[in-house]
Design a protein around this motif. Structure first.
Motif, PDB file in Angstrom:
ATOM      1  N   THR A   2      -0.800   3.025  24.637  1.00 53.06           N
ATOM      2  CA  THR A   2       0.331   2.572  25.444  1.00 53.06           C
ATOM      3  C   THR A   2       0.911   1.313  24.820  1.00 53.06           C
ATOM      4  O   THR A   2       0.185   0.369  24.505  1.00 53.06           O
ATOM      5  N   HIS A   3       2.235   1.319  24.642  1.00 55.38           N
ATOM      6  CA  HIS A   3       2.946   0.185  24.061  1.00 55.38           C
ATOM      7  C   HIS A   3       3.858  -0.414  25.122  1.00 55.38           C
ATOM      8  O   HIS A   3       4.556   0.320  25.823  1.00 55.38           O
ATOM      9  N   GLU A   4       3.841  -1.735  25.229  1.00 60.51           N
ATOM     10  CA  GLU A   4       4.760  -2.426  26.132  1.00 60.51           C
ATOM     11  C   GLU A   4       5.969  -2.872  25.339  1.00 60.51           C
ATOM     12  O   GLU A   4       5.842  -3.340  24.208  1.00 60.51           O
ATOM     13  N   GLY A   5       7.149  -2.705  25.953  1.00 65.65           N
ATOM     14  CA  GLY A   5       8.373  -3.096  25.272  1.00 65.65           C
ATOM     15  C   GLY A   5       9.376  -3.690  26.225  1.00 65.65           C
ATOM     16  O   GLY A   5       9.233  -3.585  27.449  1.00 65.65           O
ATOM     17  N   GLY A  10      13.881  -9.684  28.714  1.00 60.77           N
ATOM     18  CA  GLY A  10      12.914  -9.080  29.610  1.00 60.77           C
ATOM     19  C   GLY A  10      13.507  -8.365  30.805  1.00 60.77           C
ATOM     20  O   GLY A  10      12.774  -7.805  31.621  1.00 60.77           O
ATOM     21  N   ARG A  11      14.819  -8.354  30.933  1.00 57.23           N
ATOM     22  CA  ARG A  11      15.441  -7.678  32.078  1.00 57.23           C
ATOM     23  C   ARG A  11      15.166  -6.176  32.047  1.00 57.23           C
ATOM     24  O   ARG A  11      15.074  -5.538  33.087  1.00 57.23           O
ATOM     25  N   ILE A  12      15.048  -5.607  30.840  1.00 61.42           N
ATOM     26  CA  ILE A  12      14.678  -4.203  30.688  1.00 61.42           C
ATOM     27  C   ILE A  12      13.275  -4.182  30.092  1.00 61.42           C
ATOM     28  O   ILE A  12      13.077  -4.577  28.947  1.00 61.42           O
ATOM     29  N   ALA A  13      12.310  -3.744  30.878  1.00 59.45           N
ATOM     30  CA  ALA A  13      10.921  -3.673  30.422  1.00 59.45           C
ATOM     31  C   ALA A  13      10.417  -2.253  30.649  1.00 59.45           C
ATOM     32  O   ALA A  13      10.816  -1.575  31.597  1.00 59.45           O
ATOM     33  N   PHE A  14       9.535  -1.811  29.751  1.00 54.68           N
ATOM     34  CA  PHE A  14       9.040  -0.439  29.833  1.00 54.68           C
ATOM     35  C   PHE A  14       7.699  -0.330  29.137  1.00 54.68           C
ATOM     36  O   PHE A  14       7.280  -1.228  28.407  1.00 54.68           O
ATOM     37  N   ILE A  75      20.347  -6.507  23.734  1.00 52.04           N
ATOM     38  CA  ILE A  75      19.391  -5.722  22.958  1.00 52.04           C
ATOM     39  C   ILE A  75      19.322  -4.293  23.494  1.00 52.04           C
ATOM     40  O   ILE A  75      19.323  -4.064  24.697  1.00 52.04           O
ATOM     41  N   ALA A  76      19.216  -3.324  22.555  1.00 51.10           N
ATOM     42  CA  ALA A  76      19.146  -1.903  22.896  1.00 51.10           C
ATOM     43  C   ALA A  76      17.730  -1.379  22.646  1.00 51.10           C
ATOM     44  O   ALA A  76      17.406  -1.016  21.522  1.00 51.10           O
ATOM     45  N   PRO A  77      16.872  -1.322  23.672  1.00 52.63           N
ATOM     46  CA  PRO A  77      15.490  -0.926  23.451  1.00 52.63           C
ATOM     47  C   PRO A  77      15.249   0.574  23.316  1.00 52.63           C
ATOM     48  O   PRO A  77      14.278   0.974  22.696  1.00 52.63           O
ATOM     49  N   TYR A  78      16.106   1.398  23.898  1.00 52.72           N
ATOM     50  CA  TYR A  78      15.899   2.839  23.766  1.00 52.72           C
ATOM     51  C   TYR A  78      17.150   3.610  24.166  1.00 52.72           C
ATOM     52  O   TYR A  78      18.068   3.085  24.786  1.00 52.72           O
ATOM     53  N   GLY A  79      17.140   4.875  23.778  1.00 54.80           N
ATOM     54  CA  GLY A  79      18.180   5.809  24.182  1.00 54.80           C
ATOM     55  C   GLY A  79      17.504   7.085  24.640  1.00 54.80           C
ATOM     56  O   GLY A  79      16.311   7.285  24.414  1.00 54.80           O
ATOM     57  N   GLU A  80      18.261   7.955  25.289  1.00 60.15           N
ATOM     58  CA  GLU A  80      17.682   9.217  25.721  1.00 60.15           C
ATOM     59  C   GLU A  80      18.704  10.332  25.631  1.00 60.15           C
ATOM     60  O   GLU A  80      19.907  10.102  25.724  1.00 60.15           O
TER      61      GLU A  80
END
Length: 116
Positions: A2-5, A10-14, A75-80
């Motif tokens: 499990t990776h924390e990102g 920090g407004r978008i955390a996953f 910052i763009a942490p992910y897309g789907e």
């Protein structure tokens, strides 16, 4: 594993589950400017730890991929999106937003997204 990102502020955390050994360096018009390194996983592997309403979303070209970013820090942490061949829901995680991942140990594969 499990990776924390998160985004920078920090407004978008996953959290995302999976073993990361290889990433994609895409040269499409967005990725080239953003500079992310992408790792793909099933959508179910990602758990958003902050309210979904905190995500800002950008789409372009054919509007198939929802590129999520933080409206505060940018910052763009992910897309789907749906996998183009199978229809399965996938996420493209920017591994630069996973502080516990050692980037130097990853295999980086170029992807010619500019030609799509």
């Amino acid at each position: 594993m499990t990776h924390e990102g998160s985004c920078h502020c920090g407004r978008i955390a996953f959290e995302v589950e999976g073993d990361i050994a290889e990433v994609i360096d895409c040269n499409c018009s967005l990725c080239r400017r953003r500079g992310g390194l992408l790792w793909f996983a099933p959508r179910e592997a990602l758990v958003l730890k902050t309210p979904k309403g905190d995500l800002s979303t950008y789409t372009f070209n054919k509007h198939h991929i929802r590129h999520h970013f933080c409206a505060v820090c940018g910052i763009a942490p992910y897309g789907e999106a749906a996998h183009p061949k199978t229809g399965a829901r996938v996420v493209a995680v920017n591994v630069r937003c996973l502080p516990g991942v050692e980037l130097a140990g990853l295999k980086v594969t170029p992807f010619d997204g500019a030609s799509l």
